[in-house]
Enzyme design. Structure first.
Site, mmCIF file in Angstrom:
data_model
loop_
_atom_site.group_PDB
_atom_site.id
_atom_site.type_symbol
_atom_site.label_atom_id
_atom_site.label_comp_id
_atom_site.label_asym_id
_atom_site.label_seq_id
_atom_site.Cartn_x
_atom_site.Cartn_y
_atom_site.Cartn_z
ATOM 1 N N ASP A 57 16.026 -30.358 10.651
ATOM 2 C CA ASP A 57 16.368 -29.067 11.243
ATOM 3 C C ASP A 57 17.276 -28.284 10.309
ATOM 4 O OD1 ASP A 57 14.902 -29.257 13.523
ATOM 5 O OD2 ASP A 57 16.552 -29.845 14.829
ATOM 6 N N LYS A 87 14.621 -23.890 12.815
ATOM 7 C CA LYS A 87 14.412 -22.662 13.574
ATOM 8 C C LYS A 87 15.692 -21.838 13.554
ATOM 9 C CE LYS A 87 11.479 -25.238 16.823
ATOM 10 N NZ LYS A 87 11.323 -25.683 18.223
ATOM 11 N N MET A 139 23.949 -21.667 20.702
ATOM 12 C CA MET A 139 22.991 -20.656 20.237
ATOM 13 C C MET A 139 23.161 -19.346 20.992
ATOM 14 S SD MET A 139 19.709 -23.242 19.898
ATOM 15 C CE MET A 139 20.180 -24.229 21.330
#
Length: 262
Positions: A31, A53, A160
């Site tokens: 990641d 991502k 996030m």
């Protein structure tokens, strides 16, 4: 296949089991938020597949990530799926494990230190503290916010959440939290680039915008933010409780290396 948590940012916080599996890996599927030093020290013959991502950008969809893991493992390779924080804390690790097992691939799960707890801690913010907070909730989206406790004694940790910070603050006030409730945004937690911006629900979005807060960051809401190591322009705040009455301290944390010996 091993589903491995890489911890909150400092490579010294990676578990011994994670390090051992990385040393034996043929393929590492990684990641964006794993410590770069871990990847840099991999043997030259280890293939690294980056499926990271960012907010609004998922170049490798989740079903393709699942397929990569299955295909690599079925080919007889030692596969490490390396995920920031803990793979089971809002990291979709459970989905990846189930997809592998459904395809007949055995999975070892190696927990990691979650950024939801470690990043606030690195900024001097315990998610629970006697007399201030008896519990905490970790979320990423807005759907859960109306149902959460509204008192400052229940800490809210938002992962996030930079892009939606203004909306999050407005929703929390709309559903019962005080506009004066303390908020901290901890950027790049557990790394030398760590920075802490402190405010209230009423003004944290403006303060974050003014200093250019960016991902990755963890947002903490609740009375425990008063324990932050935040700084003011005049220098380091005194040890103990951060005074958020009246003017709010805009906190910029100095460089921090977790685990370093002074």
């Amino acid at each position: 296949m091993a589903l491995v948590g890489a911890g909150p940012g400092d490579e010294q916080l990676v578990t011994a089991r994670a390090s051992a599996l990385l040393a034996q890996a043929d393929v590492v599927v990684t990641d964006r938020l794993v410590p770069r030093g871990l990847l840099a020290r991999l043997p030259a013959d280890v293939r690294v597949v980056d499926v990271g991502k960012t907010s609004g950008s998922h170049p490798v969809p989740q079903h393709e990530i699942n397929q990569i893991l299955v295909e690599e493992a079925r080919a007889g390779r030692a596969v490490v799926r390396l995920k920031g924080g803990d793979p089971y804390v809002l990291g979709r690790g459970g989905e990846e494990r189930l997809a592998c097992e459904a395809a007949g691939v055995e999975v070892e799960v190696v927990p990691g230190i979650s950024s939801a707890v470690a990043v606030p801690a690195a900024a001097g913010i315990p998610v629970t503290h006697r007399g201030l907070a008896r519990g905490y909730t970790v979320v990423t989206g807005h759907d859960e916010l109306p149902a959460l406790p509204t008192g400052g004694d229940h800490t809210l940790v938002v992962l996030m959440g930079v892009a939606t910070l203004r909306r999050t603050a407005a929703l929390l006030v709309e559903h019962g939290r005080s506009p004066a409730m303390p908020v901290a945004v901890v950027e790049s937690g557990c790394t030398p680039q760590q920075r802490v911006t402190v405010g209230t629900l009423a003004d944290i979005a403006d303060r974050a915008e003014a200093v250019g807060v960016a991902s990755p960051a963890v947002v903490v809401v609740g009375d425990v933010v008063r324990l932050s190591h935040a700084r003011t322009g005049a220098g380091t705040m005194p040890a103990g409780v951060l005074d958020l009455g009246g003017e709010v301290a805009l906190g910029v944390r100095p460089s921090l290396r977790v685990g370093a010996v002074a």
